[in-house]
Scaffold this motif. Structure first.
Motif, short mmCIF file in Angstrom:
data_model
loop_
_atom_site.label_atom_id
_atom_site.label_comp_id
_atom_site.label_asym_id
_atom_site.label_seq_id
_atom_site.Cartn_x
_atom_site.Cartn_y
_atom_site.Cartn_z
N ILE A 77 -29.61 37.79 -90.13
CA ILE A 77 -29.61 36.33 -90.03
C ILE A 77 -29.48 35.75 -91.43
O ILE A 77 -30.23 36.10 -92.34
N SER A 78 -28.53 34.86 -91.60
CA SER A 78 -28.28 34.22 -92.88
C SER A 78 -29.36 33.18 -93.15
O SER A 78 -29.67 32.35 -92.30
N MET A 79 -29.92 33.22 -94.35
CA MET A 79 -30.93 32.23 -94.73
C MET A 79 -30.30 30.84 -94.85
O MET A 79 -30.95 29.84 -94.62
N LEU A 80 -29.01 30.79 -95.19
CA LEU A 80 -28.31 29.51 -95.26
C LEU A 80 -28.22 28.89 -93.86
O LEU A 80 -28.39 27.68 -93.70
N ALA A 81 -27.97 29.73 -92.85
CA ALA A 81 -27.91 29.23 -91.48
C ALA A 81 -29.28 28.73 -91.03
O ALA A 81 -29.38 27.67 -90.40
N VAL A 82 -30.32 29.46 -91.37
CA VAL A 82 -31.67 29.02 -91.01
C VAL A 82 -32.00 27.70 -91.72
O VAL A 82 -32.56 26.79 -91.11
N ALA A 83 -31.61 27.58 -92.98
CA ALA A 83 -31.85 26.34 -93.72
C ALA A 83 -31.10 25.18 -93.08
O ALA A 83 -31.65 24.08 -92.95
N GLY A 84 -29.86 25.40 -92.65
CA GLY A 84 -29.10 24.35 -91.98
C GLY A 84 -29.74 23.94 -90.68
O GLY A 84 -29.79 22.74 -90.35
N LEU A 85 -30.25 24.91 -89.92
CA LEU A 85 -30.92 24.58 -88.66
C LEU A 85 -32.21 23.80 -88.92
O LEU A 85 -32.52 22.84 -88.21
N VAL A 86 -32.96 24.21 -89.93
CA VAL A 86 -34.23 23.54 -90.23
C VAL A 86 -33.99 22.12 -90.73
O VAL A 86 -34.62 21.16 -90.25
N ILE A 87 -33.07 21.95 -91.68
CA ILE A 87 -32.81 20.61 -92.22
C ILE A 87 -32.22 19.70 -91.14
O ILE A 87 -32.60 18.54 -91.01
N GLY A 88 -31.28 20.23 -90.34
CA GLY A 88 -30.73 19.45 -89.23
C GLY A 88 -31.80 19.10 -88.22
O GLY A 88 -31.84 17.98 -87.69
N GLY A 89 -32.70 20.04 -87.95
CA GLY A 89 -33.80 19.77 -87.04
C GLY A 89 -34.75 18.71 -87.57
O GLY A 89 -35.23 17.87 -86.82
N LEU A 90 -35.00 18.74 -88.88
CA LEU A 90 -35.86 17.71 -89.47
C LEU A 90 -35.21 16.33 -89.37
O LEU A 90 -35.90 15.34 -89.10
N CYS A 91 -33.89 16.27 -89.57
CA CYS A 91 -33.19 14.99 -89.39
C CYS A 91 -33.36 14.48 -87.96
O CYS A 91 -33.63 13.30 -87.74
#
Length: 163
Positions: A112-126
């Motif tokens: 699992i890419s940490m960049l993908a997880v970061a995108g999911l987390v930041i998008g989820g926070l939005c």
């Protein structure tokens, strides 16, 4: 924004106050459907069926929710209760549909890419921030930005899933 005479009729009939919100949400629909269709086809060809189904669910859910919001902004009629309920809880639905590919990636023990997880987390926070926002314009911006970030994250996840 004044309605210009060369604009299509469907755009001129939208109240000027709602026009930016409608255009923002229609952009999100096109952003999700056009590259999203290519992403679904690519995932179906190169990854396992569960990941392809998750990506399809993600693209359709986000595009449909943005289209529903755009439609809601264009009409003065009251939406049916089920559609109002779905629109009111769009952020939670978007959040859930974005995390399905990550869960499938984890179940299949793929890296699992940490960049993908970061995108999911930041998008989820939005998207979570949009739940408490009462201003429609800010809510729309947060949901569109969250969808775009999550789309990029899902694209990264699907590119790593090899069937």
């Amino acid at each position: 924004m004044r309605a210009l005479p060369h604009w299509p009729r469907w755009l001129r009939v939208i109240p000027a106050a709602n026009r930016p919100d409608v255009m923002m949400r229609l952009f999100a629909v096109l952003f999700l459907l056009l590259p999203g269709g290519a992403l679904v086809i690519s995932t179906q060809r190169h990854a396992h069926a569960a990941m392809a189904s998750a990506v399809l669910f993600f693209v359709v859910a986000h595009a449909a929710l943005h289209a529903l919001s755009a439609w809601r902004s264009t009409t003065s009629r009251l939406l049916p209760v089920p559609l109002r309920y779905i629109d009111r809880h769009a952020a939670w639905t978007m959040l859930g549909s974005a995390w399905v590919p990550l869960a499938i990636q984890g179940v299949h023990t793929q890296p699992i890419s940490m960049l993908a997880v970061a995108g999911l987390v930041i998008g989820g926070l939005c998207q979570l921030c949009s739940v408490r926002v009462t201003a429609d314009r800010l809510r729309n911006v947060l949901l569109v930005v969250g969808s775009a970030l999550q789309f990029i994250a899902v694209a990264l996840l699907s590119s790593m899933a090899v069937g």
